[in-house]
Write a protein that holds these residues in place. Sequence first.
Motif, mmCIF file in Angstrom:
data_model
loop_
_atom_site.group_PDB
_atom_site.id
_atom_site.type_symbol
_atom_site.label_atom_id
_atom_site.label_comp_id
_atom_site.label_asym_id
_atom_site.label_seq_id
_atom_site.Cartn_x
_atom_site.Cartn_y
_atom_site.Cartn_z
ATOM 1 N N HIS A 154 48.234 -81.788 -20.340
ATOM 2 C CA HIS A 154 48.653 -82.794 -19.040
ATOM 3 C C HIS A 154 47.801 -84.249 -19.355
ATOM 4 C CE1 HIS A 154 47.580 -84.398 -15.095
ATOM 5 N NE2 HIS A 154 48.618 -83.762 -14.821
ATOM 6 N N GLU A 155 46.575 -84.097 -20.121
ATOM 7 C CA GLU A 155 45.802 -85.295 -20.157
ATOM 8 C C GLU A 155 46.539 -86.123 -21.168
ATOM 9 O OE1 GLU A 155 43.198 -87.112 -18.617
ATOM 10 O OE2 GLU A 155 43.411 -85.845 -17.094
ATOM 11 N N SER A 156 47.096 -85.593 -22.142
ATOM 12 C CA SER A 156 47.832 -86.200 -23.327
ATOM 13 C C SER A 156 49.070 -86.812 -22.671
ATOM 14 C CB SER A 156 47.862 -85.424 -24.355
ATOM 15 O OG SER A 156 48.593 -85.934 -25.318
ATOM 16 N N ALA A 157 49.801 -86.037 -21.985
ATOM 17 C CA ALA A 157 51.009 -86.234 -21.499
ATOM 18 C C ALA A 157 51.270 -87.597 -20.270
ATOM 19 C CB ALA A 157 51.859 -85.125 -20.898
ATOM 20 N N ASN A 158 50.089 -87.572 -19.650
ATOM 21 C CA ASN A 158 49.890 -88.429 -18.474
ATOM 22 C C ASN A 158 48.665 -89.254 -18.924
ATOM 23 O OD1 ASN A 158 51.748 -87.278 -16.392
ATOM 24 N ND2 ASN A 158 50.780 -85.603 -17.121
ATOM 25 N N PRO A 159 48.675 -90.095 -19.980
ATOM 26 C CA PRO A 159 47.437 -91.114 -20.493
ATOM 27 C C PRO A 159 47.209 -92.008 -19.262
ATOM 28 C CG PRO A 159 49.247 -91.739 -21.482
ATOM 29 C CD PRO A 159 49.904 -90.394 -20.985
ATOM 30 N N HIS A 160 45.947 -92.513 -19.278
ATOM 31 C CA HIS A 160 45.457 -93.581 -18.377
ATOM 32 C C HIS A 160 45.940 -94.870 -18.674
ATOM 33 C CE1 HIS A 160 42.640 -96.654 -17.007
ATOM 34 N NE2 HIS A 160 42.672 -95.850 -15.881
ATOM 35 N N ILE A 161 46.826 -95.463 -17.819
ATOM 36 C CA ILE A 161 47.254 -96.971 -18.100
ATOM 37 C C ILE A 161 46.724 -97.586 -17.037
ATOM 38 C CG2 ILE A 161 49.442 -97.971 -18.012
ATOM 39 C CD1 ILE A 161 51.010 -95.575 -18.869
ATOM 40 N N ALA A 162 46.181 -99.009 -17.407
ATOM 41 C CA ALA A 162 45.480 -99.816 -16.612
ATOM 42 C C ALA A 162 46.426 -101.303 -16.650
ATOM 43 C CB ALA A 162 44.073 -100.208 -16.995
ATOM 44 N N VAL A 163 46.625 -101.836 -15.468
ATOM 45 C CA VAL A 163 47.032 -103.173 -15.210
ATOM 46 C C VAL A 163 45.540 -103.990 -15.297
ATOM 47 C CG1 VAL A 163 48.112 -105.136 -13.874
ATOM 48 C CG2 VAL A 163 48.919 -102.464 -13.783
ATOM 49 N N LEU A 164 45.816 -104.951 -16.502
ATOM 50 C CA LEU A 164 44.807 -105.885 -16.495
ATOM 51 C C LEU A 164 44.663 -107.248 -15.987
ATOM 52 C CD1 LEU A 164 44.272 -105.363 -20.468
ATOM 53 C CD2 LEU A 164 43.315 -103.924 -18.685
ATOM 54 N N GLY A 165 43.533 -107.868 -15.550
ATOM 55 C CA GLY A 165 43.415 -109.052 -14.988
ATOM 56 C C GLY A 165 42.361 -109.857 -15.664
ATOM 57 N N ARG A 166 42.280 -111.006 -15.388
ATOM 58 C CA ARG A 166 41.410 -111.926 -16.124
ATOM 59 C C ARG A 166 39.916 -111.896 -15.437
ATOM 60 N NH1 ARG A 166 42.193 -118.127 -17.796
ATOM 61 N NH2 ARG A 166 39.970 -118.546 -18.823
ATOM 62 N N LEU A 167 39.031 -111.799 -15.930
ATOM 63 C CA LEU A 167 37.773 -111.987 -15.180
ATOM 64 C C LEU A 167 37.232 -113.355 -14.962
ATOM 65 C CD1 LEU A 167 35.351 -109.328 -16.946
ATOM 66 C CD2 LEU A 167 36.570 -109.078 -14.722
ATOM 67 N N PRO A 168 36.971 -113.823 -13.650
ATOM 68 C CA PRO A 168 36.752 -115.360 -13.408
ATOM 69 C C PRO A 168 35.598 -115.866 -14.558
ATOM 70 C CG PRO A 168 36.731 -113.966 -11.504
ATOM 71 C CD PRO A 168 36.735 -113.091 -12.564
ATOM 72 N N GLY A 169 36.108 -117.040 -15.035
ATOM 73 C CA GLY A 169 35.026 -117.654 -15.653
ATOM 74 C C GLY A 169 34.874 -117.411 -17.389
ATOM 75 N N THR A 170 36.007 -116.306 -17.749
ATOM 76 C CA THR A 170 35.971 -115.624 -19.074
ATOM 77 C C THR A 170 37.314 -115.654 -19.444
ATOM 78 O OG1 THR A 170 36.296 -113.372 -18.398
ATOM 79 C CG2 THR A 170 33.891 -114.345 -18.321
ATOM 80 N N THR A 171 37.552 -115.438 -20.893
ATOM 81 C CA THR A 171 38.917 -115.073 -21.260
ATOM 82 C C THR A 171 38.868 -113.482 -21.458
ATOM 83 O OG1 THR A 171 37.968 -115.478 -23.601
ATOM 84 C CG2 THR A 171 38.875 -117.329 -22.470
ATOM 85 N N ILE A 172 38.133 -112.632 -20.836
ATOM 86 C CA ILE A 172 38.121 -111.150 -21.088
ATOM 87 C C ILE A 172 39.113 -110.814 -19.962
ATOM 88 C CG2 ILE A 172 36.689 -109.277 -20.700
ATOM 89 C CD1 ILE A 172 34.639 -110.840 -21.708
ATOM 90 N N TYR A 173 39.793 -109.768 -20.515
ATOM 91 C CA TYR A 173 40.690 -109.122 -19.375
ATOM 92 C C TYR A 173 40.346 -107.651 -19.185
ATOM 93 C CZ TYR A 173 43.530 -113.471 -20.016
ATOM 94 O OH TYR A 173 44.071 -114.485 -20.002
ATOM 95 N N ARG A 174 40.312 -107.266 -17.970
ATOM 96 C CA ARG A 174 39.888 -105.749 -17.518
ATOM 97 C C ARG A 174 40.613 -105.316 -16.406
ATOM 98 N NH1 ARG A 174 37.779 -106.433 -21.986
ATOM 99 N NH2 ARG A 174 35.827 -106.202 -22.726
ATOM 100 N N ASN A 175 40.608 -103.752 -16.341
ATOM 101 C CA ASN A 175 41.277 -103.241 -15.293
ATOM 102 C C ASN A 175 41.032 -103.770 -14.011
ATOM 103 O OD1 ASN A 175 42.455 -101.252 -13.658
ATOM 104 N ND2 ASN A 175 41.348 -99.590 -14.477
#
Length: 695
Positions: free
Chosen positions: A482-503
């Motif tokens: 079930h975990e393999s067939a329904n993997p975690h998928i995240a929409v990313l956004g940019r952290l303010p003041g950085t070039t890092i993108y996270r969930n």
Amino acid sequence: MEGIRHSSPSAVDLPSAATSHRPVKIIQLQHPSTTAAASTSAPSSSFLGKWKTKMKRMSSTDWIELFLPCYRWIRTYKWREYLQPDLMAGVTVGVMLVPQSMSYAKLAGLHPIYGLYSGFVPIFVYAVFGSSRQLAIGPVALTSLLVSNVLGSIVSSSEQLYTELAILLALMVGVFECIMGLLRLGWLLRFISHSVISGFTTASAIIIALSQAKDFLGYSVVRSSEIIPLVKSIIIGADKFSWPPFVMGSITLAVLLLMKQSGKSRKSLRFLRASGPLTAVVLSTAFAKVFHPSSISLVGEIPQGLPSFSVPKKFEYAKSLIPTTVLITGVAILESVGIAKALAAKNGYELDSNQELFGLGVANIVGSFFSVYPTTGSFSRSAVNHESGAKTGLSGLIMGIIMGCALQFLTPLFEYIPQCALAAIVISAVIGLVDYDEAFFLWRVDKRDFLLWTITFIFTLFLGIEIGVLVGVGVSLAFVIHESANPHIAVLGRLPGTTIYRNIEQYPEAYSYNGIVIVRIDAPIYFANISYIKDKLREYEIEGDSDAAIKRGPEVTRIHFVILEMAPITYIDSSAVQALKDLYHEYKSRNIQIAISNPNCDVLLTLTRSGVVDLIGREWYFVRVHDAVQVCLQHVQSLTDNSRKQPSYLESKSSLFQRLLKQRPDDLSLSQLESGNFSQKDESSNLEPLLSKKP
């Protein structure tokens, strides 16, 4: 780099508007060339080459250690430092092993002499072929219960066939363990969750304890691995209850538990834990020898002398014993290898699980020619061996010598051991297997693992050991699938003041851009989960313009770009490749462009071979998410400004960089696009940094 070519000039500068003379730095993505792809098209030959290289590097010492692991500790043995603790540990555990082996043989439905045999021959074999230096092997409670449960359904324990099948089972278990070790299949057991093992052992401990009630109560109880028949049999026969065995068994059990607890609580009294079984046997035997109580049953005559060589028989029953062989092997390996690894880590040496499997298998195979039933590593005896200071496998040889002396000289004394004393030893040993603390821990930490523990516990307790294990493993695999067939998928956004993108769910302050959806897939993509991934991508496309997250950038009415962050993706199969092609065409029909960020070498190679790289366009593959966002943002702005002049960017045949060079000088700067600031005056001091400026 040989075999690598670049799809674009190095460190491309994408000019932004004239209002901001700050170029956009795009880190190039290195695409594998056709030559590089062809060189990796034969993984089997590469593996064979690595294996040959490894063989050539092995010295004569390495070859000896491979076939005789005992040579590792023999050649580095420090006599002055190791001899005394090894002798002390060997004597301590040997004294503990003698009464325990007889008790476990009785639990298995065998004569006590076969328990003594099983605690003698395998120890010497394992000391030579086993890789653990502290593991104490021999009869154990769980294996004994499995033997009793399976063979009891085939033949009565009073018949000679029962004993012959138990010996044949040892041979089959040994062969199966050797095959798994040689083929390096130990990884298969990783799919059995710790929650399954804990629930199974807890239920089995209760079954084992209840099965010993007959020796405490003084009357016969049905042999079963299910709790309801056991309890029903105990209640029905209550009118035959006898006080003398109950009192003696209870006193013996109390002595065992008291000495065990005292040995655990204080280091100075550690010897009490190991000497508990021997003390209980000596006291109860002395009482029986002096007073001759008629209502207390004794072990009876035990043959004197070492086991003789004999070939296992009754091979016609082998086919019916295969399921039991697999079950016993699995339980034995999980218990033994888990303990061995923990002890190796505590004592600072490496342990090969597959070598350990082979050592256990050889011990059972050789033992089966000397009337041994299935053996494995014992948790309690191994713990005592470690706590007593054992340094090498010499402690195991000392245990074997003590067992040999007991067989040769002490068996006439064993016939006066009360059956209730042996039952008390079994109950004392399995009490430690009842792991309710694990259930409470799982309830606090992970409700799903608690559910798995509960399911395994209930099914094992009420429907038997085999069904309990099968259901537990089946549910565990179902969770994995079930975990393999329904993997975690995240929409990313940019952290303010950085070039890092996270969930964006984990970091609510992260912001996204209008017209762009950034998606990270946290699993390999293959046939079982590609449909789920496609459905989620469509869902994110529809929800892309929602107000659920902070939005910045040019105002647009729909999604123009979907950026796939592929860094967590370790593998992609042919089904997923075809699905990506379908997804690309589906998006193209709606004027949506796919961009790929940071695929690893293997994934990129698969996409190159399948033509997906050329289909999407090499210019749409990026090293970082931020690079993809920069390019997509300028495209969105370009589309917004030129919507009346150009029907669609997908119809334009010019390259990415050519289109950007044609931008009007009054376009917004990239910094303004990213910050969402559309004022025409210079507010660069208030903008978030995009990339560090070069001095």
